[in-house]
Design a protein around this motif. Structure first.
Motif, PDB file in Angstrom:
ATOM      1  N   ALA A  43     -57.295  -5.345  21.853  1.00  0.00           N
ATOM      2  CA  ALA A  43     -55.865  -5.336  21.529  1.00  0.00           C
ATOM      3  C   ALA A  43     -55.537  -6.427  20.510  1.00  0.00           C
ATOM      4  O   ALA A  43     -54.839  -6.179  19.523  1.00  0.00           O
ATOM      5  CB  ALA A  43     -55.031  -5.546  22.804  1.00  0.00           C
ATOM      6  N   TYR A  75     -60.820  -0.329  25.421  1.00  0.00           N
ATOM      7  CA  TYR A  75     -59.603  -1.069  25.057  1.00  0.00           C
ATOM      8  C   TYR A  75     -59.338  -2.142  26.116  1.00  0.00           C
ATOM      9  O   TYR A  75     -59.216  -1.847  27.305  1.00  0.00           O
ATOM     10  CB  TYR A  75     -58.426  -0.095  25.006  1.00  0.00           C
ATOM     11  N   ARG A 123     -53.443   2.199  23.466  1.00  0.00           N
ATOM     12  CA  ARG A 123     -52.697   2.080  24.718  1.00  0.00           C
ATOM     13  C   ARG A 123     -53.431   2.909  25.762  1.00  0.00           C
ATOM     14  O   ARG A 123     -54.421   3.570  25.447  1.00  0.00           O
ATOM     15  CB  ARG A 123     -51.271   2.599  24.548  1.00  0.00           C
ATOM     16  N   GLY A 144     -50.486  -2.150  30.416  1.00  0.00           N
ATOM     17  CA  GLY A 144     -49.255  -2.850  30.080  1.00  0.00           C
ATOM     18  C   GLY A 144     -48.610  -3.612  31.231  1.00  0.00           C
ATOM     19  O   GLY A 144     -48.090  -4.715  31.032  1.00  0.00           O
ATOM     20  N   LYS A 148     -48.010   9.691  26.445  1.00  0.00           N
ATOM     21  CA  LYS A 148     -48.078   8.857  25.245  1.00  0.00           C
ATOM     22  C   LYS A 148     -48.541   9.654  24.018  1.00  0.00           C
ATOM     23  O   LYS A 148     -48.547   9.136  22.908  1.00  0.00           O
ATOM     24  CB  LYS A 148     -48.941   7.628  25.495  1.00  0.00           C
ATOM     25  N   LYS A 176     -46.363  -7.037  19.819  1.00  0.00           N
ATOM     26  CA  LYS A 176     -47.473  -7.922  19.442  1.00  0.00           C
ATOM     27  C   LYS A 176     -47.845  -7.711  17.977  1.00  0.00           C
ATOM     28  O   LYS A 176     -48.149  -8.656  17.257  1.00  0.00           O
ATOM     29  CB  LYS A 176     -48.695  -7.615  20.302  1.00  0.00           C
ATOM     30  N   GLY A 200     -42.948  -0.462  26.674  1.00  0.00           N
ATOM     31  CA  GLY A 200     -43.994  -0.590  25.654  1.00  0.00           C
ATOM     32  C   GLY A 200     -43.955  -2.025  25.159  1.00  0.00           C
ATOM     33  O   GLY A 200     -42.881  -2.630  25.073  1.00  0.00           O
ATOM     34  N   THR A 201     -45.121  -2.593  24.897  1.00  0.00           N
ATOM     35  CA  THR A 201     -45.124  -3.967  24.383  1.00  0.00           C
ATOM     36  C   THR A 201     -46.077  -4.155  23.218  1.00  0.00           C
ATOM     37  O   THR A 201     -45.963  -5.147  22.500  1.00  0.00           O
ATOM     38  CB  THR A 201     -45.539  -4.978  25.482  1.00  0.00           C
ATOM     39  N   SER A 202     -47.017  -3.222  23.014  1.00  0.00           N
ATOM     40  CA  SER A 202     -48.026  -3.493  21.993  1.00  0.00           C
ATOM     41  C   SER A 202     -47.396  -3.574  20.597  1.00  0.00           C
ATOM     42  O   SER A 202     -47.849  -4.354  19.759  1.00  0.00           O
ATOM     43  CB  SER A 202     -49.142  -2.447  22.041  1.00  0.00           C
TER      44      SER A 202
HETATM   45  C1  LIG Z   1     -50.164  -4.810  25.316  1.00  0.00           C
HETATM   46  C2  LIG Z   1     -51.256  -4.074  25.987  1.00  0.00           C
HETATM   47  C3  LIG Z   1     -50.983  -2.885  26.673  1.00  0.00           C
HETATM   48  C4  LIG Z   1     -49.591  -2.290  26.750  1.00  0.00           C
HETATM   49  O1  LIG Z   1     -49.273  -1.635  25.583  1.00  0.00           O
HETATM   50  P1  LIG Z   1     -48.117  -0.536  25.540  1.00  0.00           P
HETATM   51  O2  LIG Z   1     -47.497  -0.679  24.225  1.00  0.00           O
HETATM   52  O3  LIG Z   1     -47.149  -0.922  26.635  1.00  0.00           O
HETATM   53  O4  LIG Z   1     -48.744   0.765  25.786  1.00  0.00           O
HETATM   54  C5  LIG Z   1     -52.030  -2.233  27.303  1.00  0.00           C
HETATM   55  N1  LIG Z   1     -53.268  -2.723  27.274  1.00  0.00           N
HETATM   56  C6  LIG Z   1     -53.575  -3.868  26.622  1.00  0.00           C
HETATM   57  C7  LIG Z   1     -54.974  -4.358  26.634  1.00  0.00           C
HETATM   58  C8  LIG Z   1     -52.579  -4.581  25.955  1.00  0.00           C
HETATM   59  O5  LIG Z   1     -52.886  -5.719  25.336  1.00  0.00           O
END
Ligand SMILES: *Cc1c(COP(=O)(O)O)cnc(C)c1O
Length: 838
Positions: A581, A576, A506, A126, A512, A608, A603-605
């Protein structure tokens, strides 16, 4: 075979498609599917085999195929369109920055990792995605911005599961001629090289240039013949080594990074340190000013005033701290270069920690970063709070809420993660320039005009893509691990496009809680195997190579996925990365996240996934605590902290099952209508999360809240040979020396009870020692139910201060009086770090 040497034969591009090469060297393609399609069409097999890498594809594709497309009118038409779009993007004058901050000063951004695309594996998770996305939006917005990082020539690692589901790591040496990088050249056309002394060695780095749209990224690389074999490995692996290696990498990033900017003549008025890894840039910038004639303290003031620090780590142990002996080995020569004593320098990083049961002073990268900056932020509102609490010991006497660490909530780069199908659909209801106004919340309301059928059609397309991808990957894995023909064949029927599909991917850090879902397997089995309303799960994620508990989580999920009742319905994918992702956030129906609150900084996933119409189902931690609005996804558990982790896990798991069974599943299977319908939730997820958690909004926040004010303040302090910085430095020296001699006493005539709106007289008597009375702020502090109010007392000029302090509300008040030294030009009132309470 026995290799005796290697050679790269460069392709000869026919004239009519000559610019395929230029485009390959600008990561503009990484968020532009039509541009990627030009390379994919050259040879689908090569494209897939080499991580969708345009440079590599051009290298590998037969010359005859290039000739073929060069004469194919349909291909040339698409090529012309992509090039026209690319030119329009690169040449755009009317950018957000041009309109809103026309005289914005240049920003230099430092980060240990950057995730732009799977073909450039210089990231772990992330933090890297955030940094990569930040660059992409800086380009989109047209802000003057340069990023500095490292070229890890073995990347992070490739994750492979063995037949028992145990994670193995492999490292491949990247062939740099296949990456979209070029040697950075000095003004005189030489390949740029910088060197830095680490310990007693001189380490040389070359500098690579990477184009991300309109902005440049400089990548440091020590793998050059002048270095010893060990030093050549300094930039081999990201987070690969022990503490010794880490410190050396930090010296490189910070010191060599600044030297690279200088050598190439790239200006920076604001320096942004992304996480403590970048903190040592403060060493080199301070040295520059000392070399130019400033004293150490004045140099530090000057440097810090133009520096921003973003912290990402809400766990004390996650913040790097090193023993002094270790630091001596690698930065031992720096105090002399800075005309400072070792004590003076290390005091700026000191964090006393318990090691082996004894308090030991350590060199903390976070403390150093906080001291070498005059602005700092966390990455969500809650993480800002947690950070203020974690670092308040640096501000003795301060209340937690006034600790000067703010927040900018993270975002994600919409176009990088939104599928082409969804982009096409959005284009039917959003204005033509929607990709340039992603942060515009009002604009996104038009998503309400998408019909249920339009959404479910597009989501089915994305889901089929994802299922095909998952099956392909699982087949490869089975074949590699020598599975039976029947097992290999079974991968063709993994997952169903008709079942509610939940994604979880993630890093496998234990907080987590990837295995929370399995706390009650019987209940999970009923959910998964429901005859009419089945649910399936796709997992993915890497554990750090040294994190055996994280690897055990992976194995546990793998084993569950092999049990008869879960076979084909729970899968865990290898390796991953950004490619996986993208498939998952686009193809699943909902996105699951269940970290142990409050350890997920942002957290950002889930952002997305929401962009693609997959609502988020998550613990109210990090961004989701701000994003969840009751209509756009689901919460897990309660907004509280637990003393007992087991109790927390039980409560959260119970909440997860309960909401899944009683809300999500019936809603997905059409048993709710109107505002409770599935399509409504999907529309709300897209229209609320896309603008608010766009990277564009995040970068605009940084510009307005930090970059612009920091540039102004930095210029003020640096003007006239750092005159103001010198005054502040010597003032701080003076007040620190006088402070122990000051005294403060206070009286308040407090009645037993009072009424709202009444005032109480408060007086204080100060002995200012040698400090000017006008430079002391004396104030009453009222605490009512945790809410603090500060009421300044007025100086009578004779060492007494007083005020009638209003008590405006009913309730219980605590009243205190304190004083602190303040002077014009400080970044905030606590900057002198001196507070005395009566
Ligand atoms: C977005 C992303 C993350 C971060 O996801 P989190 O929600 O912050 O855990 C990690 N790895 C990849 C490949 C991503 O695209």
């Amino acid at each position: 075979m026995n290799v005796i040497g290697k050679v790269t034969v460069l392709p000869q591009l026919p004239d009519s498609v000559a610019r395929l090469s230029e485009l390959a060297y600008n990561l503009y393609w990484s968020w532009t599917p039509h541009a990627q399609a030009l390379y994919q069409e050259l040879d689908y097999g090569i494209w897939e085999r080499f991580q969708h890498n345009p440079v590599r594809t051009l290298l590998e594709v037969p010359q005859s195929r290039l000739k073929e497309v060069a004469a194919d009118p349909a291909y040339l038409k698409r090529y012309a369109q992509v090039m026209a779009d690319f030119d329009a993007y690169m040449g755009k004058k009317d950018t957000w920055a041009a309109r809103n901050v026309p005289d914005m000063k240049p920003v230099a951004y430092f980060s240990m990792e950057y995730a732009y695309h799977e073909s450039l594996p210089i990231y772990s998770g992330g933090l890297g995605v955030l940094a990569g996305d930040h660059c992409k939006s800086a380009s989109d917005l047209g802000i003057p911005f340069t990023a500095v990082g490292m070229l890890f020539h073995q990347g992070y690692f490739t994750q492979l599961f063995d037949k028992d589901g145990w994670q193995n790591e492999t490292y491949d040496e990247l062939d740099l001629t296949t990456l979209p990088i070029t040697p950075a050249l000095t003004q005189s056309g030489e390949e740029a090289r910088v060197s830095v002394v680490i310990g007693n060695r001189t380490v040389h780095s070359r500098i690579w240039n990477l184009n991300v749209g309109r902005i440049k990224v400089l990548l440091l690389d020590t793998n050059v013949p002048q270095n010893s074999p060990e030093d050549r490995k300094l930039t081999a692996r990201l987070y690969g080594g022990n503490q010794e290696l880490r410190v050396q990498q930090y010296v490189l990033l910070g010191v060599a990074g600044i030297r690279a900017l200088r050598l190439l003549g790239i200006p920076g008025d604001v320096y942004h340190m992304n996480e403590g890894h970048a903190a040592l840039l403060g060493l080199e910038r301070t040295r520059e000013y000392v070399e130019a004639g400033l004293d150490f303290r004045t140099a530090v003031e000057t440097v810090a005033s133009s520096t921003l620090f973003t912290t990402h780590t809400p766990v004390p142990a996650g913040n790097d701290a090193f023993g002094y002996d270790l630091m001596d080995r690698y930065i031992g020569s720096w105090p002399a270069q800075l005309a400072a004593s070792r004590d003076d320098l290390y005091a700026l990083a000191e964090h006393e920690q318990m090691w082996d049961g004894h308090p030991v002073p350590t060199f903390s990268m976070t403390v150093f970063a906080l001291n070498m900056s005059r602005a700092a932020n966390g990455v969500s509102e809650l993480h800002g709070e947690v950070s203020r609490d974690m670092w308040k010991f640096l501000y003795p006497g301060a209340e937690t809420e006034e600790v000067p660490i703010g927040h900018v909530t993270n975002g994600a780069h919409n176009l990088t993660f939104t599928s082409q199908a969804m982009r096409d659909l959005l284009g039917t209801v959003l204005p033509a320039d929607w990709t340039e106004r992603l942060e515009d919340e009002a604009m996104w309301q038009a998503v309400e005009n998408l019909t249920d059928a339009q959404l479910s059609d597009v989501q089915l397309v994305m889901k089929r893509d994802m299922i095909t991808f998952v099956r392909g990957r699982m087949r490869e894995q089975k074949v590699r691990n020598g599975a039976s023909a029947a097992d290999v064949a079974a991968t063709d029927t993994l997952l169903s496009e008709n079942a509610l599909t939940i994604g979880f991917a993630r890093r496998f850090a234990t907080y987590k809680r990837a295995t929370l879902l399995f706390r009650d397997r019987e209940r999970l089995s009923r959910i998964v195997n429901h005859p009419d309303r089945p649910v399936q799960f796709v997992f993915a994620g890497k554990a750090h190579p040294a994190d055996n508990p994280g690897k055990a989580f992976i194995q546990e999920i793998y084993k569950v996925s092999q049990e008869p009742e879960f076979r084909g319905k729970i899968v865990i994918l290898e390796n991953y990365d950004m490619h996986v992702a993208r498939h998952l956030v686009q193809g699943v129906d909902i996105w699951l996240n269940n970290p142990r609150r409050p350890l997920e900084a942002s957290g950002t996933s889930g952002m997305k996934a929401s962009f693609n119409g997959s609502p988020n189902f998550s613990v109210l931690d990090g961004w989701w605590r701000e994003g969840y609005d009751t209509t756009n996804g689901w919460p897990i558990g309660e907004e509280r902290e637990y003393a007992d982790l087991n109790v927390q896990d039980d409560a959260d798991a119970y909440s997860l099952y309960h909401i899944l069974e009683n809300d999500i599943v019936p809603r997905y299977y059409g048993q709710a209508t109107g505002d409770a319908s599935w399509a409504h939730t999907v529309r709300r997820a897209i229209e609320t999360c896309s603008p608010r958690f766009s990277m564009q909004r995040q970068v605009i926040d940084y510009v307005q809240k930090y970059y612009v004010p920091i540039a102004a303040r930095g210029a003020q302090l640096a003007a006239s040979d750092s005159a103001r910085a010198r005054e502040i430095a010597s003032w701080k020296g003076w007040v620190r020396q006088q402070w122990p001699h000051t005294t403060l006493s206070a009286q308040a005539a407090l009645p037993a009870t009072s009424q709202p709106g009444q005032t109480v007289p408060v007086t204080a008597t100060v002995n200012p020692a040698g400090i000017n009375l006008t430079e002391l702020r004396v104030e009453a502090v009222l605490n009512r139910a945790g809410q603090l109010t500060h009421v300044p007392l007025t100086s009578r000029g004779d060492g007494t201060f007083s005020a009638d302090v209003p008590l405006n509300e009913s309730g219980l008040y605590s009243v205190g009086v304190r004083m602190l030294p303040v002077v014009d030009g400080l970044s905030n009132d606590l900057e002198a770090r001196l507070i005395k309470w009566a």
